[in-house]
Design an enzyme around this catalytic site. Sequence first.
Site, mmCIF file in Angstrom:
data_model
loop_
_atom_site.group_PDB
_atom_site.id
_atom_site.type_symbol
_atom_site.label_atom_id
_atom_site.label_comp_id
_atom_site.label_asym_id
_atom_site.label_seq_id
_atom_site.Cartn_x
_atom_site.Cartn_y
_atom_site.Cartn_z
ATOM 1 N N TYR A 126 0.830 -1.204 0.000
ATOM 2 C CA TYR A 126 0.000 0.000 0.000
ATOM 3 C C TYR A 126 0.861 1.248 0.000
ATOM 4 O O TYR A 126 1.932 1.219 0.594
ATOM 5 C CB TYR A 126 -0.854 0.045 1.279
ATOM 6 C CG TYR A 126 -1.923 -0.980 1.410
ATOM 7 C CD1 TYR A 126 -1.613 -2.319 1.632
ATOM 8 C CD2 TYR A 126 -3.263 -0.609 1.399
ATOM 9 C CE1 TYR A 126 -2.612 -3.262 1.812
ATOM 10 C CE2 TYR A 126 -4.269 -1.556 1.579
ATOM 11 C CZ TYR A 126 -3.935 -2.876 1.787
ATOM 12 O OH TYR A 126 -4.915 -3.802 1.972
ATOM 13 N N LYS A 195 6.260 -13.416 6.306
ATOM 14 C CA LYS A 195 6.486 -14.485 5.322
ATOM 15 C C LYS A 195 7.961 -14.447 4.951
ATOM 16 O O LYS A 195 8.329 -14.373 3.771
ATOM 17 C CB LYS A 195 5.556 -14.250 4.112
ATOM 18 C CG LYS A 195 5.531 -15.375 3.097
ATOM 19 C CD LYS A 195 4.879 -16.651 3.586
ATOM 20 C CE LYS A 195 4.997 -17.755 2.550
ATOM 21 N NZ LYS A 195 4.528 -19.061 3.044
ATOM 22 N N ASP A 227 0.847 -18.102 6.532
ATOM 23 C CA ASP A 227 -0.057 -19.218 6.208
ATOM 24 C C ASP A 227 -0.330 -20.055 7.460
ATOM 25 O O ASP A 227 -1.470 -20.390 7.781
ATOM 26 C CB ASP A 227 0.506 -20.069 5.060
ATOM 27 C CG ASP A 227 1.998 -20.373 5.190
ATOM 28 O OD1 ASP A 227 2.637 -19.829 6.110
ATOM 29 O OD2 ASP A 227 2.522 -21.163 4.380
ATOM 30 N N ASP A 251 -4.498 -6.840 6.937
ATOM 31 C CA ASP A 251 -5.800 -6.637 6.297
ATOM 32 C C ASP A 251 -6.552 -7.969 6.266
ATOM 33 O O ASP A 251 -7.724 -8.053 6.664
ATOM 34 C CB ASP A 251 -5.573 -6.110 4.877
ATOM 35 C CG ASP A 251 -6.854 -5.954 4.092
ATOM 36 O OD1 ASP A 251 -7.838 -5.455 4.677
ATOM 37 O OD2 ASP A 251 -6.885 -6.329 2.901
ATOM 38 N N ASP A 255 -9.841 -9.589 9.003
ATOM 39 C CA ASP A 255 -11.143 -10.117 8.571
ATOM 40 C C ASP A 255 -11.352 -11.538 9.109
ATOM 41 O O ASP A 255 -12.442 -11.883 9.567
ATOM 42 C CB ASP A 255 -11.246 -10.132 7.035
ATOM 43 C CG ASP A 255 -11.790 -8.826 6.466
ATOM 44 O OD1 ASP A 255 -11.506 -7.773 7.068
ATOM 45 O OD2 ASP A 255 -12.485 -8.848 5.435
HETATM 46 C C1 IPM Z 1 -9.493 -2.211 5.290
HETATM 47 C C2 IPM Z 1 -9.960 -2.185 3.867
HETATM 48 C C3 IPM Z 1 -9.026 -1.302 3.044
HETATM 49 C C4 IPM Z 1 -7.638 -1.916 3.094
HETATM 50 C C5 IPM Z 1 -9.488 -1.057 1.596
HETATM 51 C C6 IPM Z 1 -10.861 -0.409 1.549
HETATM 52 C C7 IPM Z 1 -8.496 -0.247 0.805
HETATM 53 O O1 IPM Z 1 -10.053 -3.468 3.357
HETATM 54 O O2 IPM Z 1 -9.377 -1.132 5.896
HETATM 55 O O3 IPM Z 1 -9.262 -3.306 5.807
HETATM 56 O O4 IPM Z 1 -7.301 -2.786 2.278
HETATM 57 O O5 IPM Z 1 -6.869 -1.526 3.974
HETATM 58 MG MG MG Z 2 -9.811 -5.005 4.831
#
Ligand code: IPM
Ligand code: MG
Length: 358
Positions: A126, A195, A227, A251, A255
């Site tokens: 990023y 990694k 992993d 990221d 999730d």
């Molecule tokens: C997050 C989101 C963002 C990221 C996207 C919207 C760019 O998925 O904040 O987790 O990848 O950081």
């Molecule tokens: Mg995200």
Amino acid sequence: MIKKSPTIVLLGGEGIGPEVVEATARVIGHLIPSVTFERPLHGEEVLTKFGSAIPPITQQTIRKADAILFGSTWKFCGDVLRFLRWGLDTFANLRPAKTRPGLYSPLKKNLPLDILIVRENVEGEYPSREGNLRDFDARWPDFKDIMGRHLPPEGLFSLRVTTEKGSHRISEIACKEALRRRKQGRPGKVTIVTKDNVLKKSDGMFRKIAQEVLQSGGVPYEHYYVDDACRRLISQPESFDVILTPNLFGDIMSDIALEIVGGLGVGPSACIGEHYAYFESVHGSAPDIAGKGIANPLATILSGVMMLEHLGFVEEAQKLDDSVNRLLQEQRVLTPDLGGHSTTTEVIEALIKLMRVP
Ligand code: IPM
Ligand code: MG
């Protein structure tokens, strides 16, 4: 020092963002009436007029604020997010994944879990740095992979950046958070996730720096490759306390961790830098339900809890957090994503009522 009357900038963004941010502002305004909210123009509404989704005047307002609450981005607010992360250098993304009453894990074991993901927020892949391999090759004809091969003639590349400074400062945040959690009776252990069996130099450096920082801070740590760490997160989630990891892994892992606690829809986050901090939910903009009044505001409200803690309103933050738990467990005033039939407004009205009753 705690500011009694902080200024909070509200940036709804797009999709369900504006609805959940306004809902959160109503709750916070009820809890701390001395707060001033500012709503600078941003997003699609200013794009044509200023040529930017986050014009300089909005940036100025943001820089003057004590904290920022952000909704979500979909089509037009990518620049807003990029300003909040790279413009303000909010390098530490803290993402707690906690089980809460009334939320159900898809895993068979329904354990109490409390994991904090410390995600490096401004490096790695990023913000995207991509290009054509042909252009790369033209500029760097001698570049070879670990097997001594030249790049393929056709295709695209993306650049992943790791710096010593970036690895160091995020490791210090993980160290501080682990020590804070230890004081609260939690293990205070850090799992470093990289990694570096493949990314030997870059992730190798991240891991080495993380180990050095944690060692000198007296924080116990372990390390897994990403992993393996994801597998363990599913098979033994209770073995994790703080996870320290580079941007993209964070990221993905946040999730997974939120899904495991049954709370992807109610996952909050704090993005902290040296001078600025902004707060946002982990979930996306859910454009399919935008404007219908049924968006779940709890992730943004819990991001508001993190914001209040950051601003020094610790008791108020605790009260709001407790009220969310009571809402989930006792009242069950829930939006459709959590299996309920209530609207966003009904949820926040129930929450405000709960906060009145001790
Ligand atoms: C997050 C989101 C963002 C990221 C996207 C919207 C760019 O998925 O904040 O987790 O990848 O950081
Ligand atoms: Mg995200």
